[in-house]
Design a protein around this motif. Structure first.
Motif, PDB file in Angstrom:
ATOM      1  N   GLN A 104       0.748  -1.304  -0.001  1.00  0.00           N
ATOM      2  CA  GLN A 104       0.199  -0.229  -0.103  1.00  0.00           C
ATOM      3  C   GLN A 104       0.766   1.276  -0.009  1.00  0.00           C
ATOM      4  O   GLN A 104       1.744   1.344   0.919  1.00  0.00           O
ATOM      5  CB  GLN A 104      -0.881  -0.120   1.194  1.00  0.00           C
ATOM      6  CG  GLN A 104      -2.132  -1.106   1.204  1.00  0.00           C
ATOM      7  CD  GLN A 104      -2.827  -1.178   2.484  1.00  0.00           C
ATOM      8  OE1 GLN A 104      -2.300  -0.920   3.489  1.00  0.00           O
ATOM      9  NE2 GLN A 104      -4.156  -1.414   2.267  1.00  0.00           N
ATOM     10  N   PRO A 112       2.301   1.319  -6.413  1.00  0.00           N
ATOM     11  CA  PRO A 112       1.658   0.309  -5.413  1.00  0.00           C
ATOM     12  C   PRO A 112       1.371  -1.016  -5.857  1.00  0.00           C
ATOM     13  O   PRO A 112       1.042  -0.885  -7.108  1.00  0.00           O
ATOM     14  CB  PRO A 112       0.256   1.398  -5.081  1.00  0.00           C
ATOM     15  CG  PRO A 112       0.619   2.658  -5.969  1.00  0.00           C
ATOM     16  CD  PRO A 112       1.448   2.354  -7.039  1.00  0.00           C
ATOM     17  N   ALA A 114      -0.785  -3.024  -3.955  1.00  0.00           N
ATOM     18  CA  ALA A 114      -1.610  -3.630  -3.356  1.00  0.00           C
ATOM     19  C   ALA A 114      -2.796  -3.536  -4.186  1.00  0.00           C
ATOM     20  O   ALA A 114      -3.155  -2.344  -5.096  1.00  0.00           O
ATOM     21  CB  ALA A 114      -2.266  -2.731  -2.203  1.00  0.00           C
ATOM     22  N   GLY A 115      -3.847  -4.530  -4.568  1.00  0.00           N
ATOM     23  CA  GLY A 115      -4.794  -4.709  -5.273  1.00  0.00           C
ATOM     24  C   GLY A 115      -4.377  -4.658  -6.926  1.00  0.00           C
ATOM     25  O   GLY A 115      -5.455  -4.885  -7.622  1.00  0.00           O
ATOM     26  N   PRO A 162      -6.185  -1.584  -2.275  1.00  0.00           N
ATOM     27  CA  PRO A 162      -5.483  -0.461  -2.374  1.00  0.00           C
ATOM     28  C   PRO A 162      -5.849   0.818  -1.607  1.00  0.00           C
ATOM     29  O   PRO A 162      -6.767   0.751  -1.304  1.00  0.00           O
ATOM     30  CB  PRO A 162      -5.498  -0.172  -3.935  1.00  0.00           C
ATOM     31  CG  PRO A 162      -6.919  -0.677  -4.205  1.00  0.00           C
ATOM     32  CD  PRO A 162      -7.074  -1.711  -3.276  1.00  0.00           C
TER      33      PRO A 162
END
Lengths: 174, 452
Positions: A104, A112, A114-115, A162
């Motif tokens: 994150q 990033p 995340a996600g 995210p």
């Protein structure tokens, strides 16, 4: 500053690297079967822990911080040197120093994680590893991971939400 | 504070079969006020990251971080105080987030003793902290007395070391920025092993860049007991392009095979005296402001001695260090091989191929946090993996790096990510500038991952 005008000649090191690639790819593919099962990883870890009990007595003293370590003409290392699977989270947390805790990240220069969809993560990392995508250091980092490793890390990051407001609120993770 | 061994720690003494039974009972025990107690000593990169990730992995753990200073001054990037790019205040990092967001108990106190039998640490203020597991991240101690004429008193007053940021950093910044026109700055690089392998050379580079602008007739001399250093080729190629630095012949030959190296008819202000050229430091005379190396005596206006290093003093106090001055550990968990139930991480530990860097300490901390959580739950520590990236600057807009991935190979920590670990010598100007941008971004993202 000038743009370098001399092309790198193909060197012995280059061929060795290529050979290591073939090895890595082969072992990585073979190791992919069943690697996602964490129990298996832990069982292997147990075996490895027992096996390590003996050489531990040797002192690892005096290891220099390593000037020129690795610049010598030793065989290129690769994940094939220790194919024992590492749990996805253990691998993923090594990314955090640049890409944020749990991948994150707010408004920083790094991507990033995340996600990120699993396939995007895996394809990007393989492209870094194979030199198909220009990079500063990600090409070097990606060489430390097999396809199976990347799949496991990709699944880890895809499952993390995210950041939307630019502020990290890290939750406990397995 | 309860100093009785907890049920969890007693479980460790049982056979593996009994251990399984205990593991099955653990969830109910956890509610019976037997939260495992983890004490982390040292609030630098290693300690802070351990405390944070222990709570991320298992919020029910009782995690105490003991650190002597209420405000941490980050060492990574601290040479940027010397060229005025940042101020001392920019180095400050606080523990509020670890306490408020993660529930780490932060204790500002100085640890004075370890009782390994009672499993407790004692502090200067008379507090005692019992533990099921102790993580020690003591950093480095500078061996000021390694050179004749050098001491901590000299370092504080005239010839700073400034490798652990603090008043010496501010003193060195004042000396460098106030150096007389045409003065000489000597930087004495340390012998291996030491914290932050590219750091001394980055410091010399940043000051050379600053002098070019503000004191163009100054001289910068690096004296070095070594003949090579991590990132040496890419760093010196940067100097060659930025500061009219002529590479030593052996380096020039090696690098010129891959990329154009410039030969400067009138070399710039920066020079590097290697070990084989008599670069090893012997003696400091702070009154005359001279530094004697094997090759002769240099009169200087500013001298920065980066003293040899060993594990932080706490390592000796706790009997964790061996005759090398550093702490031997079991690789998988960084458990001390000398004192049970204690883990040692960061610069103080002997980690084979891993350099003594903040990034190394950060990934070691996560491996240790994971190992502790698993072992307390009756499961084996998982197969570990570590990384290191050291970004370094040859100039404000000229970045470079070393990037490594490590696993255990034949019982030791070894690099596994291929032959190359540096910025390619033929990197484009854009890639080089991008590395400098990433270095600056990393200072922020890294601090966040450790402390926030």
């Amino acid at each position: 500053m000038r743009t370098p005008s001399v092309a790198i000649p193909p060197s012995a090191a280059g061929y060795r690297r290529a050979l290591a690639w073939v090895l890595t790819a082969a072992l990585g593919a073979a190791g992919a079967v069943g690697l996602t099962v964490q129990e298996r990883a832990l069982a292997q870890a147990r075996v490895q822990a027992t096996a390590q009990a003996t050489p531990q007595a040797q002192t690892n003293a005096g290891t220099p911080a390593g000037p020129a370590a690795g610049s010598a003409g030793t065989a290129p290392p690769s994940p094939a040197l220790n194919p024992n699977p590492v749990p996805a989270s253990v691998m993923a947390h090594t990314c955090a120093a640049c890409h944020g805790t749990n991948g994150q990240l707010g408004d920083e220069a790094f991507k990033p994680l995340a996600g990120m969809p699993v396939q995007q993560f895996v394809r990007t990392m393989i492209d870094f590893r194979e030199g198909r995508r220009p990079a500063t250091l990600m090409g070097h980092v990606a060489k430390g991971f097999t396809d199976a490793d990347l799949q496991a890390m990709g699944e880890f990051f895809a499952a993390v939400a995210p950041l939307v407001d630019g502020t990290a609120t890290h939750k406990a993770t397995p | 504070m309860n100093t009785e061994p907890s049920l969890l720690s007693r479980r460790d003494w049982m056979s593996s079969a009994l251990g399984l039974l205990a593991a099955a009972a653990a969830p109910s025990l956890a509610f019976a006020q037997t939260r495992a107690r983890i004490v982390v000593v040292g609030g630098g990169v290693g300690g802070a990251t351990t405390a944070k990730y222990l709570k991320l992995f298992d919020p029910s753990l009782d995690v105490t971080l003991i650190e002597r200073a209420p405000v941490y001054l980050r060492p990574y990037g601290s040479s940027e105080v010397l060229n005025g790019h940042i101020s001392m205040r920019d180095l400050e990092v606080r523990y509020d987030t670890l306490r408020d967001r993660y529930g780490v108990r932060v204790v500002i106190d100085t640890v004075t003793a370890l009782d390994a039998t009672a499993r407790e640490v004692r502090t200067a203020s008379g507090q005692r902290f019992g533990y099921d597991r102790l993580v020690v991240s003591p950093g480095i101690e500078l061996m000021y007395d390694a050179y004749d004429g050098y001491s901590e008193a000299v370092a504080r007053s005239r010839v700073p070391c400034a490798w652990i940021p603090g008043e010496q950093t501010a003193l060195l910044a004042r000396q460098l920025q106030g150096m007389r026109p045409g003065g000489t700055f000597v930087l004495a690089a340390p012998p291996n092993p030491y914290r932050c392998p590219p750091g001394p050379y980055e410091r010399a580079a940043l000051m050379t860049e600053w002098f070019q602008r503000h004191n163009p007739t100054a001289k910068v001399i690096i004296v070095d007991p070594k003949d090579s250093f991590v990132t040496d080729e890419t760093m010196m190629l940067g100097w060659n392009r930025l500061y009219r630095f002529n590479l030593p012949e052996d380096y020039e030959k090696k690098i010129a095979a891959k990329v154009e190296v410039l030969r400067h008819a009138s070399p710039g202000m920066l020079s590097w005296v290697r070990g084989k050229e008599g670069g090893r430091t012997l003696r400091i005379d702070a009154r005359r402001m001279t530094i004697e190396i094997e090759g002769g005596v240099i009169r200087a206006d500013v001298i920065n001695v980066i003293a040899p290093m060993r594990a932080g003093r706490l390592a000796a106090t706790m009997n964790l260090a061996d005759s090398s001055g550093f702490c031997p550990v079991e690789r998988r968990t960084f458990a001390s091989t000398r004192v049970p139930h204690v883990h040692v991480i960061g610069d103080a530990s002997i980690a084979d191929a891993m350099p003594k860097s903040g990034f190394s300490a950060n990934t070691q901390a996560k491996v240790v946090a994971r190992a502790i959580v698993e072992e307390l739950a009756g499961r084996p520590a998982p197969e570990p993996l570590w990384e290191n990236t050291c970004y370094a600057l040859a100039g404000s807009d000229y970045g470079l790096f070393v990037a490594d991935v490590f696993k255990i190979v034949d019982g030791k920590i070894a690099r596994i990510n291929g032959a190359s670990r540096y910025l390619p010598l033929d990197a484009s100007p854009a890639q080089i500038r991008l590395c400098a941008r990433y270095q600056q971004a990393w200072l922020r993202t890294f601090t966040q991952d450790c402390f926030a």
